[in-house]
Motif scaffolding. Structure first.
Motif, short mmCIF file in Angstrom:
data_model
loop_
_atom_site.label_atom_id
_atom_site.label_comp_id
_atom_site.label_asym_id
_atom_site.label_seq_id
_atom_site.Cartn_x
_atom_site.Cartn_y
_atom_site.Cartn_z
N UNK A 128 0.84 -1.20 0.00
CA UNK A 128 0.00 0.00 0.00
C UNK A 128 0.88 1.25 0.00
N UNK A 129 1.33 1.67 -1.18
CA UNK A 129 2.13 2.89 -1.29
C UNK A 129 1.47 3.93 -2.19
N UNK A 130 1.07 3.57 -3.40
CA UNK A 130 0.57 4.52 -4.38
C UNK A 130 -0.72 5.19 -3.89
N UNK A 131 -0.81 6.49 -4.11
CA UNK A 131 -2.00 7.26 -3.73
C UNK A 131 -2.62 7.90 -4.96
N UNK A 164 -4.55 1.79 -6.97
CA UNK A 164 -3.78 0.83 -7.76
C UNK A 164 -3.01 -0.14 -6.85
N UNK A 165 -3.68 -0.59 -5.81
CA UNK A 165 -3.06 -1.54 -4.87
C UNK A 165 -3.31 -2.95 -5.39
N UNK A 166 -2.30 -3.50 -6.03
CA UNK A 166 -2.42 -4.79 -6.68
C UNK A 166 -2.59 -5.90 -5.65
N UNK A 167 -3.63 -6.71 -5.87
CA UNK A 167 -3.83 -7.89 -5.04
C UNK A 167 -4.46 -7.65 -3.69
N UNK A 168 -4.90 -6.43 -3.41
CA UNK A 168 -5.47 -6.14 -2.08
C UNK A 168 -6.70 -7.01 -1.80
N UNK A 169 -7.50 -7.24 -2.83
CA UNK A 169 -8.69 -8.09 -2.68
C UNK A 169 -8.25 -9.55 -2.57
N UNK A 170 -8.37 -10.11 -1.38
CA UNK A 170 -7.97 -11.50 -1.15
C UNK A 170 -6.61 -11.67 -0.52
N UNK A 211 -6.70 -10.66 -7.66
CA UNK A 211 -7.19 -9.55 -6.85
C UNK A 211 -7.28 -8.24 -7.59
N UNK A 212 -6.74 -8.19 -8.81
CA UNK A 212 -6.81 -6.95 -9.58
C UNK A 212 -6.10 -5.80 -8.90
N UNK A 213 -6.58 -4.59 -9.15
CA UNK A 213 -5.98 -3.36 -8.62
C UNK A 213 -7.08 -2.56 -7.93
N UNK A 214 -6.88 -2.27 -6.65
CA UNK A 214 -7.95 -1.69 -5.84
C UNK A 214 -7.66 -0.25 -5.43
#
Length: 390
Positions: A128-131, A164-170, A211-214
């Motif tokens: 969790x870095x990109x804002x 754009x938090x890759x994989x956050x879902x799951x 998880x895509x990008x959240x």
């Protein structure tokens, strides 16, 4: 040029390539491939097969030591021969970069709790870095980070928005970057957490990452001091420990993707006829495949050059930025030519070339757009030129 673990990397790479081509490629039309990446059930099934084949997390050895970056490059290129290869073999983003960072910075207790489930392939993670760009966050400039971390007794309270938090879902493991009085900090968190709310999954051009990008909202997330990664104020330094090799790992994986696209396009051009001769015998087609072969080799050499710099203990930020720009742009041209060679078939889903094209196109943005890396490199060129005595 040889490297210390070359023989081992070649042996692992052969096993990985066999597994990806003979097993993983058969899943490329599986109905569990969803809009935001392969389903949890498909990920589990693929990883069970990778475990049985002895190719789970192949770049990390049983004693938890890593292959050299050169060795890793050889293996990760093989996993990239299918867009599902990194998923199956547990070499994909963001997990590969997160495992590398935890191996370098985490305490023994943190490794046991957060790293080991990642290495085993039992868990996924998110970074969790990109804002969001603009008023709500930093966009591509982490120095403008707005997510805050405030000390409250033996806990930290974190608030902010990430995108754009890759994989956050799951994901089961999270690394959250936030700004405290001491400077940027990183925190380890168990997921899912009620304080980290997925606002939406972004509909993006690519679809290969679980998880895509959240886009997420972090509201009053309480993290114990024991779960801070490293020291307060060292977050940007830790980010560079992670990001330099992670950029290169992207280059490795996508090199495999572009290689596969070239194979499919070559087979098409060597078996289809137009105007009385094979497509490849038409200069307009043959020259495109020749250019691809040249650019694939140039990209491979750039990856190896950057890997050697990292293995030599260099910081790697300049080298990885140069590699990221050069390789992402070259591989996009390769994938684009493959689509063009195949004509209508190239834009259809009768083969996976159209997906490979989409995945490589996204690579020019992820881990820093080409223009951001060029801007950073230009600043360094200017700084070096203006040094006294130049």
């Amino acid at each position: 040029m040889s490297y210390p673990d070359q023989a081992l990397a070649i042996e692992i790479g052969e096993r990985v390539e066999k597994f990806v081509r003979e097993v993983v490629a058969g899943y490329e039309r599986d109905p569990r491939l969803e809009e935001h990446g392969p389903s949890p059930e498909l990920v589990k099934e693929l990883r069970e097969k990778a475990r049985a084949a002895g190719v789970m997390t192949p770049h990390i050895l049983p004693d938890h030591t890593h292959l050299t970056q050169r060795g890793t490059a050889h293996v990760l290129k093989k996993t990239g021969l299918s867009p599902l290869g990194p998923v199956a073999c547990n070499t994909g983003a963001p997990d590969e970069g997160n495992m590398f960072l935890l191996g370098k910075v985490a305490t023994d207790a943190q490794r046991a709790r957060f790293l080991e489930p990642l290495v085993s392939g039992e868990a996924r993670s998110a970074f969790f870095m990109t804002e969001p760009a603009g008023e709500d966050g930093a966009g591509s400039d982490p120095s403008m980070m707005k997510t805050t971390a405030v000390k409250d007794g033996d806990h930290w309270v974190i608030n902010g928005r990430k995108t754009f938090i890759t994989g956050a879902d799951g994901a089961s493991v999270g690394i959250v970057m936030a700004k405290a009085e001491e400077g940027a900090c990183m925190f380890l968190v168990d997921l899912p957490s009620p304080a980290i709310r997925i606002e939406r999954l972004l509909d993006t051009i690519d679809s290969s990452m679980p998880g895509g990008h959240a886009q997420v909202m972090i509201e009053n997330l309480r993290v114990p001091q024991a779960d801070m990664l490293g020291k307060p104020g060292e977050g940007f330094r830790y980010a560079q420990i992670r990001l330099a090799p992670a950029r290169l790992s992207h280059c490795m994986r996508w090199h495999g993707v572009a290689t596969r696209a070239q194979e499919i396009a070559t087979d098409y051009a060597c078996t289809r006829k137009a105007f009385g001769k094979l497509l490849i015998d038409h200069e307009g087609v043959g020259f495109m495949l020749a250019e691809n072969q040249i650019e694939l080799k140039q990209a491979e050499l750039m990856i190896d050059w950057c890997a050697d710099a990292l293995d030599a203990g260099e910081n790697g930020n300049v080298e990885s930025s140069m590699a990221k720009v050069s390789v992402s742009e070259a591989l996009f041209r390769v994938a684009d030519r493959c689509v063009q060679v195949m004509g209508g078939m190239g834009v259809s889903r009768d083969t996976i070339v159209e997906q490979l094209f989409r995945e490589v196109r996204a690579f020019r943005i992820y881990d820093g757009p080409t223009e951001v890396h060029k801007w950073s490199l230009a600043k360094k060129i200017k700084s070096a030129h203006l040094k006294p005595g130049h």
